[in-house]
Design a protein around this motif. Structure first.
Motif, PDB file in Angstrom:
ATOM      1  N   THR A 130       4.061  19.420  10.034  1.00  0.00           N
ATOM      2  CA  THR A 130       4.479  18.160   9.615  1.00  0.00           C
ATOM      3  C   THR A 130       4.250  17.276  10.721  1.00  0.00           C
ATOM      4  N   LEU A 131       3.363  16.176  10.303  1.00  0.00           N
ATOM      5  CA  LEU A 131       3.087  14.713  11.468  1.00  0.00           C
ATOM      6  C   LEU A 131       4.597  14.028  10.520  1.00  0.00           C
ATOM      7  N   VAL A 132       4.926  12.606  11.370  1.00  0.00           N
ATOM      8  CA  VAL A 132       5.975  11.201  10.972  1.00  0.00           C
ATOM      9  C   VAL A 132       4.364  10.285  11.184  1.00  0.00           C
ATOM     10  N   ALA A 133       4.236  10.200  10.324  1.00  0.00           N
ATOM     11  CA  ALA A 133       2.901   9.391  10.557  1.00  0.00           C
ATOM     12  C   ALA A 133       4.000   7.421   9.907  1.00  0.00           C
ATOM     13  N   GLY A 134       3.488   6.614   8.520  1.00  0.00           N
ATOM     14  CA  GLY A 134       4.637   5.415   8.896  1.00  0.00           C
ATOM     15  C   GLY A 134       3.895   5.479   7.626  1.00  0.00           C
ATOM     16  N   TYR A 135       4.500   4.309   6.458  1.00  0.00           N
ATOM     17  CA  TYR A 135       4.379   4.092   5.466  1.00  0.00           C
ATOM     18  C   TYR A 135       3.207   1.921   5.706  1.00  0.00           C
ATOM     19  N   LEU A 136       2.839   1.821   6.840  1.00  0.00           N
ATOM     20  CA  LEU A 136       2.035   0.818   7.135  1.00  0.00           C
ATOM     21  C   LEU A 136       0.678   0.639   6.710  1.00  0.00           C
ATOM     22  N   SER A 137       0.555   2.492   6.697  1.00  0.00           N
ATOM     23  CA  SER A 137      -0.781   2.998   5.898  1.00  0.00           C
ATOM     24  C   SER A 137      -1.122   2.195   4.508  1.00  0.00           C
ATOM     25  N   GLN A 138      -0.394   2.052   3.687  1.00  0.00           N
ATOM     26  CA  GLN A 138      -0.430   2.378   2.674  1.00  0.00           C
ATOM     27  C   GLN A 138      -0.317   0.431   2.498  1.00  0.00           C
ATOM     28  N   ARG A 139       0.790  -0.557   3.367  1.00  0.00           N
ATOM     29  CA  ARG A 139       1.195  -1.775   3.250  1.00  0.00           C
ATOM     30  C   ARG A 139       1.097  -2.120   4.901  1.00  0.00           C
ATOM     31  N   PRO A 140       0.289  -2.927   5.028  1.00  0.00           N
ATOM     32  CA  PRO A 140      -0.157  -3.333   6.005  1.00  0.00           C
ATOM     33  C   PRO A 140       0.895  -4.638   6.172  1.00  0.00           C
ATOM     34  N   GLY A 141       0.798  -5.319   7.948  1.00  0.00           N
ATOM     35  CA  GLY A 141       1.756  -5.928   7.659  1.00  0.00           C
ATOM     36  C   GLY A 141       0.422  -7.351   9.038  1.00  0.00           C
ATOM     37  N   LYS A 142       0.603  -8.933   8.587  1.00  0.00           N
ATOM     38  CA  LYS A 142       0.239  -9.410   9.490  1.00  0.00           C
ATOM     39  C   LYS A 142       0.179  -9.175  11.128  1.00  0.00           C
TER      40      LYS A 142
END
Length: 240
Positions: A130-142
């Motif tokens: 299991t790899l821990v990634a992050g929701y920024l893959s779907q919701r990038p910020g500025k």
């Protein structure tokens, strides 16, 4: 609740945040739990937290940015039943302000670090990675284009590995904002303001804790029918 007695779990980045919460969860269920990190000092502090739990725990200094260190560790460590990779140091900033060296270092730490572990460490085919990634893959910020790209790459890597390494189950967990030591560099007022603003925006009206994510990791480790999946544990951050 499944027991992990007689099984070995490797938690890379197991000294704080999601990694430590995950190590605690495996150890509490009886697993022989090995935590790995670059910092010997943090390893000993984390090991002291795990010591009272049911499973035997040990620590290994390991820099996942080093091909040699990862390969040497893998050769000596034997086979694990479950491997979780949550280690990463990813400097943040706009693409036009972040130095190229910092950008390379972020990719090397999070993506290539996980890749090295997946490539070298032996995992029993009946187990899980299991790899821990992050929701920024779907919701990038500025100011998170690089982090968004790294996390998306990790999620894509998981899907490919699930096919290449089958029947080993390979999955990702992608957290949203969590209360972790990552934010300890901010002064208390600024950190609290960030948490309050996030909680007001999120459908669940709260910021996450590491245990929220570790429970998803354990779900994937437990579930024999889950592979190639990404579980978002973000309080609804991808839709808010």
């Amino acid at each position: 609740m499944n027991t992990y007695e007689g099984q070995r779990a490797l938690i890379v980045g197991g000294t704080s945040g999601v990694g430590l919460a995950t190590a605690r969860a495996f150890a509490a269920r009886g697993a022989e739990t090995i935590i790995a990190s670059r910092s010997p000092h943090k390893l000993q502090e984390a090991l002291a937290e795990l010591a009272p739990l049911a499973g035997k725990s040990s620590a290994q200094a390991l820099d996942i940015r080093s091909d040699t260190e990862v390969e040497q560790f893998a050769a000596a460590a034997g086979t694990f039943d479950h491997v979780v990779v949550s280690a990463a140091e990813t400097p943040m900033g706009r693409v036009d302000t972040l130095t190229q060296a910092d950008a390379y270092a972020a990719m090397d730490s999070k993506f290539w670090g996980a890749y090295r572990i997946a490539r070298s460490v032996s995992v029993d085919p009946s187990g899980s990675l299991t790899l821990v990634a992050g929701y920024l893959s779907q919701r990038p910020g500025k100011a998170t284009a690089l982090q968004s790209a790294i996390n998306a790459a990790m999620e894509a890597l998981v899907r490919g590995l699930a096919l290449e390494y089958a029947p080993l189950r390979v999955n990702a967990v992608s957290p949203g904002l969590l209360r972790t030591p990552l934010w300890d560099g901010l002064d208390t007022e600024a950190r609290d303001a960030m948490y309050e603003a996030a909680a007001a925006r999120l459908p669940v009206r709260r910021v996450g804790d590491p245990a929220d994510v570790s429970s998803a990791v354990l779900f994937l480790a437990d579930n024999p029918y889950a592979t190639g999946s990404t579980v978002y544990v973000d309080g609804g951050g991808t839709i808010a």
